[in-house]
Motif scaffolding. Structure first.
Motif, PDB file in Angstrom:
ATOM      1  N   VAL A 233       3.154  -7.643 -15.558  1.00  0.00           N
ATOM      2  CA  VAL A 233       3.200  -7.563 -14.096  1.00  0.00           C
ATOM      3  C   VAL A 233       2.517  -6.300 -13.571  1.00  0.00           C
ATOM      4  CG1 VAL A 233       4.716  -7.426 -12.069  1.00  0.00           C
ATOM      5  CG2 VAL A 233       5.276  -8.974 -13.954  1.00  0.00           C
ATOM      6  N   LEU A 234       2.860  -5.139 -14.131  1.00  0.00           N
ATOM      7  CA  LEU A 234       2.239  -3.901 -13.656  1.00  0.00           C
ATOM      8  C   LEU A 234       0.716  -3.914 -13.791  1.00  0.00           C
ATOM      9  CD1 LEU A 234       4.596  -0.943 -14.699  1.00  0.00           C
ATOM     10  CD2 LEU A 234       4.194  -1.881 -12.434  1.00  0.00           C
ATOM     11  N   PRO A 235       0.163  -4.262 -14.966  1.00  0.00           N
ATOM     12  CA  PRO A 235      -1.301  -4.283 -15.080  1.00  0.00           C
ATOM     13  C   PRO A 235      -1.966  -5.308 -14.151  1.00  0.00           C
ATOM     14  CG  PRO A 235      -0.283  -4.262 -17.252  1.00  0.00           C
ATOM     15  CD  PRO A 235       0.807  -4.523 -16.268  1.00  0.00           C
ATOM     16  N   GLU A 236      -1.260  -6.396 -13.855  1.00  0.00           N
ATOM     17  CA  GLU A 236      -1.831  -7.458 -13.029  1.00  0.00           C
ATOM     18  C   GLU A 236      -1.895  -7.063 -11.555  1.00  0.00           C
ATOM     19  OE1 GLU A 236      -3.405 -11.156 -11.893  1.00  0.00           O
ATOM     20  OE2 GLU A 236      -3.179 -10.282 -13.889  1.00  0.00           O
ATOM     21  N   PHE A 237      -0.876  -6.368 -11.059  1.00  0.00           N
ATOM     22  CA  PHE A 237      -0.779  -6.133  -9.614  1.00  0.00           C
ATOM     23  C   PHE A 237      -0.968  -4.679  -9.175  1.00  0.00           C
ATOM     24  CE2 PHE A 237       1.746  -9.984 -10.371  1.00  0.00           C
ATOM     25  CZ  PHE A 237       1.171 -10.855  -9.446  1.00  0.00           C
ATOM     26  N   VAL A 238      -0.749  -3.733 -10.063  1.00  0.00           N
ATOM     27  CA  VAL A 238      -0.749  -2.321  -9.670  1.00  0.00           C
ATOM     28  C   VAL A 238      -2.023  -1.627 -10.131  1.00  0.00           C
ATOM     29  CG1 VAL A 238       0.486  -0.116  -9.879  1.00  0.00           C
ATOM     30  CG2 VAL A 238       1.774  -2.262  -9.779  1.00  0.00           C
ATOM     31  N   GLY A 239      -2.604  -0.813  -9.241  1.00  0.00           N
ATOM     32  CA  GLY A 239      -3.812  -0.072  -9.576  1.00  0.00           C
ATOM     33  C   GLY A 239      -3.560   0.951 -10.681  1.00  0.00           C
ATOM     34  N   LYS A 240      -4.568   1.225 -11.470  1.00  0.00           N
ATOM     35  CA  LYS A 240      -4.417   2.127 -12.619  1.00  0.00           C
ATOM     36  C   LYS A 240      -4.121   3.565 -12.208  1.00  0.00           C
ATOM     37  CE  LYS A 240      -7.334  -0.557 -15.761  1.00  0.00           C
ATOM     38  NZ  LYS A 240      -8.542  -0.560 -16.639  1.00  0.00           N
ATOM     39  N   GLU A 241      -4.476   3.936 -10.983  1.00  0.00           N
ATOM     40  CA  GLU A 241      -4.251   5.302 -10.527  1.00  0.00           C
ATOM     41  C   GLU A 241      -2.960   5.444  -9.734  1.00  0.00           C
ATOM     42  OE1 GLU A 241      -6.181   7.666 -11.640  1.00  0.00           O
ATOM     43  OE2 GLU A 241      -7.297   6.074 -12.670  1.00  0.00           O
TER      44      GLU A 241
END
Length: 396
Positions: free
Chosen positions: A222-230
């Motif tokens: 979920v985090l890698p799919e929706f949240v920006g890397k920074e």
């Protein structure tokens, strides 16, 4: 010889999942009251038969869930079905809630509720009694959280991801996930049938079969799919969810992958000891940018222990970070975020405003270094209070 036919068994009671049809309404204080007697709250014991009471409670909670879901919609939180890629609600899934446009948010708050609660619920005992629905659910907390900035330079509200560690028991007939307690209150073939038994496969949600899998899925999918890397991520976890989150992050490989995004962490109860920390990066993060709240008898926000714990406190304090009381009237995990809500929001805002410069203040508690009650007495009992049983406890 007598033989009882299946048709002769008493039918399982059926109640509507609607407050008005159940005989309740929501007053101006957002509290659920009885239509027949507006001075009364929800009444669980309507008969002497536990099955009837359970079935009514199930329907009532479903009605509350529907209201909370509608209010989450009003807050703008989208429904996302897990596993990602699930397109139909008839497929096995567990829903979570996220704010739209997470990819452009510089700050995201990831919330893991208590595993015994449905999505968006903090405590049914508050939803259906004094306090009301917004207070008993996540609605009130989320409204306040959305009024905070994302950083000192980004004044837009943070993104929110509301995980769902509770509803992981798939109900085939209802086409939805349930909490374990709710799974025993669903309709049966008769009122005297045995309880439903969990069957692997039939009641399992893919990649989210249990709390451990759900936590892993939230961080790895979920985090890698929706949240920006920074983006910076704040974590709030309650009870057993907090334990699983800590166990997951306490790993060199995991921390090497996502540690730089972790901004702060709030541990609300739980019993994962800092003695189990093996990842130096995670250990340092917890000590400097995490805070714990526990069900302790002191006034809310009273300092109970530092990162080293408090050997003379009767409560578990080995969190590896400063520990504070959730309030003298908080004696159960499900109400801990309700009791400590203002303190939690205040601390999150402090971390947000200070950014990378933030580090936990030093919390000095007599006894945290392992001072025994006998040693405290020799020290003149300074910095300690005596309770009604004559025992001495630490005081900030």
């Amino acid at each position: 010889m007598f033989r009882r036919r299946w048709s002769g068994l008493p039918a399982d009671p059926i109640y509507p999942s609607n407050l008005l049809e159940l005989g309740y309404f929501i007053n101006n204080d957002d509290e659920v009251r009885s239509i027949e007697d507006p001075d009364c709250y929800f009444k669980y014991y309507t008969t002497k038969n536990e099955r009837w009471n359970d079935r009514q409670s199930f329907a009532f909670n479903e009605a509350i869930n529907n209201i909370v879901s509608s209010r989450l919609d009003d807050l703008g939180l989208d429904n996302v079905l897990l596993p990602l890629g699930t397109t139909s609600r008839t497929e096995k899934h567990v829903p979570i809630r996220i704010t739209p446009n997470l990819a452009i948010k510089s700050r995201v708050v990831l919330i893991f509720g208590e595993p015994g609660q449905a999505l968006g619920i903090r405590a049914y005992r508050v939803c259906d009694h004094a306090g009301g629905i917004n207070k008993g659910s996540m609605i009130g907390f989320l409204k306040a959280l959305l009024e905070q900035p994302s950083s000192a330079t980004d004044r837009s509200p943070p993104g929110i991801i509301l995980a769902n560690p509770g509803e992981l028991w798939w109900w085939p007939e209802g086409k939805k996930g349930l909490t374990v307690s709710a799974s025993q209150r669903i309709p049966m073939a008769s009122a005297v049938h045995a309880a439903r038994v969990y069957k692997k496969g039939e009641n399992t949600i893919p990649e989210n079969a249990n709390l451990k899998e759900h936590v892993r899925y939230m961080f790895e999918k979920v985090l890698p799919e929706f949240v920006g890397k920074e983006a910076k991520v704040d974590i709030i976890a309650i009870g057993e969810s907090a334990e699983e989150v800590e166990m997951y992050l306490n790993d060199d490989v995991v921390w090497g992958r996502i540690g730089r995004q972790m901004n702060s962490m709030l541990v609300l109860s739980g019993f994962y000891s800092s003695e189990n920390f093996v990842c130096d990066g995670f250990k340092k993060f917890v000590k400097e940018r995490a805070r714990a709240y526990i069900e302790e008898g002191s006034p809310v926000d009273t300092a109970i222990a530092g990162p080293g714990g408090n050997a003379v406190c009767p409560m578990f304090t080995s969190y590896g970070c400063p520990v504070f009381s959730a309030g003298e009237k908080c004696n159960m995990t499900e109400t801990i975020l309700i009791k400590a809500e203002k303190c939690v929001l205040k601390w999150l805002l402090q971390v947000t405003e200070q950014g990378e410069e933030y580090k936990n203040d030093t919390v000095e508690i007599l006894g945290e270094a392992g001072i025994s009650p006998e040693q405290m007495e020799k020290l003149g009992k300074e910095g300690a209070d005596e309770d009604e049983d004559g025992d001495w406890y630490s005081r900030p």
